[in-house]
Design an enzyme around this catalytic site. Structure first.
Site, mmCIF file in Angstrom:
data_model
loop_
_atom_site.group_PDB
_atom_site.id
_atom_site.type_symbol
_atom_site.label_atom_id
_atom_site.label_comp_id
_atom_site.label_asym_id
_atom_site.label_seq_id
_atom_site.Cartn_x
_atom_site.Cartn_y
_atom_site.Cartn_z
ATOM 1 N N GLY A 74 76.847 16.719 -59.734
ATOM 2 C CA GLY A 74 75.666 15.822 -59.522
ATOM 3 C C GLY A 74 74.344 16.499 -59.972
ATOM 4 N N ASN A 111 78.156 20.225 -55.706
ATOM 5 C CA ASN A 111 76.803 19.764 -55.091
ATOM 6 C C ASN A 111 77.007 18.077 -54.950
ATOM 7 O OD1 ASN A 111 73.730 19.175 -54.533
ATOM 8 N ND2 ASN A 111 74.096 18.314 -56.636
ATOM 9 N N LYS A 119 81.464 15.834 -44.209
ATOM 10 C CA LYS A 119 80.835 17.068 -44.312
ATOM 11 C C LYS A 119 81.511 18.102 -43.378
ATOM 12 C CE LYS A 119 77.787 16.603 -47.636
ATOM 13 N NZ LYS A 119 77.868 17.379 -48.930
ATOM 14 N N TYR A 156 80.384 10.077 -42.452
ATOM 15 C CA TYR A 156 79.510 10.936 -43.114
ATOM 16 C C TYR A 156 79.775 12.378 -42.783
ATOM 17 C CZ TYR A 156 75.747 13.512 -45.617
ATOM 18 O OH TYR A 156 75.228 14.469 -46.324
ATOM 19 N N PRO A 190 72.095 22.111 -46.086
ATOM 20 C CA PRO A 190 70.595 21.715 -45.744
ATOM 21 C C PRO A 190 70.401 20.771 -44.697
ATOM 22 C CG PRO A 190 71.479 21.392 -47.991
ATOM 23 C CD PRO A 190 72.727 21.496 -47.420
ATOM 24 N N GLY A 191 69.428 20.541 -44.058
ATOM 25 C CA GLY A 191 69.107 19.366 -43.223
ATOM 26 C C GLY A 191 68.504 18.507 -43.929
ATOM 27 N N THR A 199 65.213 13.663 -51.015
ATOM 28 C CA THR A 199 65.910 13.125 -52.263
ATOM 29 C C THR A 199 66.111 11.654 -52.417
ATOM 30 O OG1 THR A 199 67.999 13.456 -51.465
ATOM 31 C CG2 THR A 199 67.007 15.739 -52.472
ATOM 32 N N VAL A 229 66.606 16.651 -46.611
ATOM 33 C CA VAL A 229 65.892 17.268 -47.758
ATOM 34 C C VAL A 229 65.574 15.899 -48.446
ATOM 35 C CG1 VAL A 229 66.098 18.137 -50.223
ATOM 36 C CG2 VAL A 229 67.659 18.903 -48.053
HETATM 37 C C1 8X3 Z 1 71.915 15.292 -44.891
HETATM 38 C C2 8X3 Z 1 71.392 15.641 -43.561
HETATM 39 O O1 8X3 Z 1 70.739 14.616 -41.372
HETATM 40 O O2 8X3 Z 1 70.811 12.944 -43.088
HETATM 41 O O3 8X3 Z 1 73.147 15.741 -45.189
HETATM 42 O O4 8X3 Z 1 72.817 14.037 -42.342
HETATM 43 S S1 8X3 Z 1 71.425 14.213 -42.784
#
Ligand code: 8X3
Length: 250
Positions: free
Chosen positions: A8, A85, A155, A151, A181-182, A186, A184
């Site tokens: 990525g 990533n 994770k 999602y 990460p929280g 992008t 970000v």
């Molecule tokens: C990205 C953070 O809070 O959108 O993995 O799930 S969140």
């Protein structure tokens, strides 16, 4: 000079990491799905360090194996560092309204894709008894938030797989860790909301979100510790974010 393979690598955290590692003298194998962007990146970064590009979709296990096995020339034939990533979110719907396509995409990319790439690279690290794997997890791998269901599940799987890798690769001197990460800033939300730019932009309004570069610097920190130090699990949030659901917006 160490060689790092990044999946990525053409956008977001992957791109910032590629640029940061190039500035810090790592040879790079940059993987992504967009040949044009990969070629541009190679042109830019190969002025500093050796760069190889591989164009494939992490969901395609045959392509993953074939592309990674094509790395026969030094310094790309020995991958010292793997940065898993590639990953994204598709949809933000309650579980009774989720789409099977979205669920497939998240499980196939975030979980199975990470496994396919790791499967292609771990044996060489094991045989050399050296290596460093960093999986890009998420705060979504630490807590579940409303409508995050699949999602967050994907994770959480990355979180468990990271631990599993660390346990099983312990005999081989391979460091395994996760950077989680929280929020970000992008194209994450644009992908999640399928190109609805207005909705995506709102996600990051009213506070200073993490920038891809912030995460890249954390990854560089983890990579640049002495060999006896392994950053096993690191969560990074912007100051405005206290948890997946507590965010201070102006
Ligand atoms: C990205 C953070 O809070 O959108 O993995 O799930 S969140």
């Amino acid at each position: 000079m160490k060689t790092a393979l990044i999946t990525g690598a053409t956008s977001g955290i992957g791109l910032a990491t590629a640029q940061t590692l190039a500035e810090n003298n790592y040879a790079l194998v940059l993987c992504g799905r967009n040949q044009e962007k990969l070629a541009e990146l190679k042109q830019e970064l190969s002025q500093r360090v050796p760069v190889e590009i591989l164009c494939f979709d992490v969901r395609d296990k045959i392509a993953v194996e074939k592309q990674i096995n094509s790395l026969t020339k030094a310094p790309f034939n020995e991958i010292d560092i793997l940065i898993n990533n590639a990953g994204n979110a598709h949809g933000l719907d309650p579980i009774d309204k989720g789409s099977l396509e979205d669920w497939d995409a998240m499980i196939d990319i975030n979980v199975k894709g990470l496994l396919y790439v790791s499967h292609a690279i771990i044996p060489q690290m094991r045989d050399r008894k050296s290596g460093h794997i960093i999986n890009i997890g998420s705060t979504a791998g630490k807590e579940v938030y409303p409508n995050g269901n699949v999602y967050c599940g994907s994770k959480h799987a990355v979180d468990a797989i990271t631990t599993g890798m660390r346990l099983d690769l312990n005999p081989y001197n391979i460091r395994v860790g996760a950077v989680n990460p929280g929020m970000v800033q992008t194209n994450f939300s644009e992908v999640r909301f399928k190109g609805d730019t207005e909705r995506a932009e709102k996600v990051y309004q009213g506070f200073m979100a993490l920038q891809p570069q912030d995460v890249a610097e954390v990854i560089l920190f983890a990579l640049s510790r002495p060999p006896h130090v392994n950053i096993a699990d690191l969560t990074v949030l912007c100051t405005a974010q206290a948890s997946s659901t507590i965010l201070k917006k102006e």
